[in-house]
Design an enzyme around this catalytic site. Structure first.
Site, mmCIF file in Angstrom:
data_model
loop_
_atom_site.group_PDB
_atom_site.id
_atom_site.type_symbol
_atom_site.label_atom_id
_atom_site.label_comp_id
_atom_site.label_asym_id
_atom_site.label_seq_id
_atom_site.Cartn_x
_atom_site.Cartn_y
_atom_site.Cartn_z
ATOM 1 N N GLY A 1 7.104 28.031 -9.848
ATOM 2 C CA GLY A 1 6.800 26.768 -11.155
ATOM 3 C C GLY A 1 7.373 27.230 -12.477
ATOM 4 O O GLY A 1 8.524 26.662 -12.661
ATOM 5 N N GLU B 1 8.973 15.387 -22.953
ATOM 6 C CA GLU B 1 8.007 15.594 -22.191
ATOM 7 C C GLU B 1 6.610 16.481 -22.763
ATOM 8 O O GLU B 1 5.397 15.828 -22.802
ATOM 9 C CB GLU B 1 8.304 16.531 -20.963
ATOM 10 C CG GLU B 1 9.226 15.621 -19.807
ATOM 11 C CD GLU B 1 9.832 16.629 -19.144
ATOM 12 O OE1 GLU B 1 9.224 17.640 -18.671
ATOM 13 O OE2 GLU B 1 10.912 16.193 -18.288
ATOM 14 N N GLU C 1 1.781 30.389 -21.601
ATOM 15 C CA GLU C 1 2.374 31.541 -21.506
ATOM 16 C C GLU C 1 4.041 31.361 -21.825
ATOM 17 O O GLU C 1 4.894 31.877 -22.493
ATOM 18 C CB GLU C 1 2.466 32.529 -20.627
ATOM 19 C CG GLU C 1 0.863 32.893 -20.262
ATOM 20 C CD GLU C 1 -0.292 32.025 -19.947
ATOM 21 O OE1 GLU C 1 0.302 31.197 -19.470
ATOM 22 O OE2 GLU C 1 -1.398 32.281 -20.349
#
Ligand SMILES: Cc1cc2nc3c(=O)[nH]c(=O)nc-3n(C[C@H](O)[C@H](O)[C@H](O)COP(=O)(O)OP(=O)(O)OC[C@H]3O[C@@H](n4cnc5c(N)ncnc54)[C@H](O)[C@@H]3O)c2cc1C
Length: 400
Positions: free
Chosen positions: A135, A255, A381
């Site tokens: 990811g 985005e 994070e």
């Protein structure tokens, strides 16, 4: 300057906001609770946004888009999300993750062939970066693409968590997906990633599963996509081999800004709900807004909401779509606004007591939906990491 509103910097922006707010009230609000409860994506409602010119909001007009700026994109996401963040996420995946990416990074042939279809709503688009085992660590991807002797590409791998990956309950895949795949290594041994347009009907492209039981964003479909010896025509490679990082950099700021705009919509709605409730609800012979502890929830939520609004629209006004240069702030707004939205929704639930805890009163849904914004499109994070890295390179940004 005295009356300047950075959230509506021109008459056109204000008219857009009013139009979307009215449309949202009429069509989005009445279906929001039910689609969340039933974990159902409202495909027809999304398609109908093509008639409003909103599906290709940032795409050039010559291809059927509206050619609007980052402030306009922010306004639409804020307004939709104030009613139904799950539906807004499906809109974002289509219009920002797919349409805008294609509009700014696609070849002329790809834009001419595909943009009119996705701007009208005839086709629904998605973007597939994440995988079951990768990811945040984007370069850890394992989906591969190998070019065959006849020029076509053979894709193999799985993509996970793809919004709009399937468009119904029958496992119908998105009409077109922007897919990142590994095509080798560069001369320094780094993973080389390339971008492909995979279209429904291409052999080997299918839905692995629709993912159920999500905490929030249940009105959007999230799916696992499977590429099993998927044959992609040569013409569906976007740009040149190895250009994915360029594509990602070009699209990521918009985005993140629009994900933050979704958080703003959540914060605004939650604040509105708690404010009204605090007037109507009486306890110990007084409206609860007279109690100091309730005032703390409302007062702090107002300040957080106004701070996120100012930061988000300041960033939007300075962001030129298709260019990079606002990364500190696109990470910054998402880092700040997503947690602020979750906290405001939490305060609203607390102010509304038992009523806040049930679906009919909206805020528990907003609370669940807000959590995704701390994970999707970059985790908190990753934003902390990016900001700290960018401030190492350009510490002067603090004093400018
Ligand atoms: C509802 C939903 C919709 C989504 N839609 C899409 C979509 O349309 N397209 C798409 O491609 N993806 C989509 N995603 C995936 C989403 O972008 C990822 O979940 C997100 O990027 C995090 O990746 P991950 O889940 O693999 O977690 P991981 O990257 O494995 O992270 C796990 C934890 O480790 C932390 N971590 C990882 N690396 C570091 C590091 N270097 N330093 C410190 N901490 C670190 C993370 O911050 C996190 O807390 C969606 C996800 C959800 C849940």
């Amino acid at each position: 300057m005295a009356n300047m509103d950075i959230a509506n910097p021109s008459e056109e922006h204000l008219m857009l906001r009013e139009m979307v707010r009215e449309w949202t009230q009429e069509y989005v609000e009445p279906q929001a609770h039910e689609h969340d409860r039933d974990e159902k994506f409202n495909l027809e409602l999304l398609r109908s946004m093509g008639e409003l010119g909103l599906l290709g909001i940032s795409a050039p007009e010559e291809y059927g888009g509206a050619g609007l700026d980052a402030v306009a994109c922010t306004i639409v996401h804020e307004e939709l999300s104030a009613s139904d963040p799950g539906f807004a996420l499906a809109y974002l995946a289509h219009s920002m993750l797919f349409v805008n990416n294609l509009a700014y990074n696609g070849t002329e042939e790809q834009k001419a062939r595909i943009l009119p279809k996705v701007c009208s709503g005839e086709w629904i688009g998605a973007m597939a970066m994440s995988e079951p085992d990768a990811g945040t660590d984007v370069l850890g991807l394992s989906t591969s693409a190998v070019q065959q002797d006849d020029g076509t590409w053979l894709l193999n791998g799985r993509k996970m968590w793809i919004t709009n990956g399937c468009i119904d309950e029958e496992g119908t895949p998105a009409d077109v997906v922007w897919v990142y795949a590994k095509t080798g290594e560069d001369e320094r041994g780094r993973v080389q990633m390339s971008t492909f347009l995979v279209e429904a009907g291409m052999p080997g492209y299918s839905v692995g599963q629709k993912i159920y039981d999500k905490t929030g964003m249940r009105a959007s479909n999230t799916a696992e996509l499977v590429f099993d010896d998927c044959i992609v025509p040569e013409a569906n490679l976007v740009g040149d081999v190895g250009q994915s990082l360029l594509h990602m950099m070009g699209n990521l700021e918009l985005e993140r800004l629009t994900l933050a705009a979704m958080a703003l919509g959540i914060g605004r709605r939650a604040l509105d709900e708690m404010n009204r409730y605090a007037t109507d609800r009486v306890a110990f012979n007084a409206p609860i807004r007279e109690f100091g502890q309730i005032q703390r929830y409302i007062g702090e939520s107002w300040a957080k909401y106004r701070a996120m609004r100012a930061y988000i629209y300041d960033t939007a006004n300075n962001l030129t779509i298709g260019t990079s240069g606002q990364r500190l702030d696109s990470d910054g707004v998402k880092l700040f606004a997503t947690t602020a939205a979750k906290e405001i929704a939490d305060a609203a639930m607390q102010v509304m007591g038992g009523y806040g805890y049930v679906g009919e009163y909206h805020v528990e849904r907003l609370w669940r939906d807000a959590k995704l914004l701390e994970i999707g499109g970059g985790t908190l994070e990753s934003h902390q990491k990016n900001i700290t890295r960018d401030l190492f390179k350009d510490g002067e940004a603090i004093n400018r």
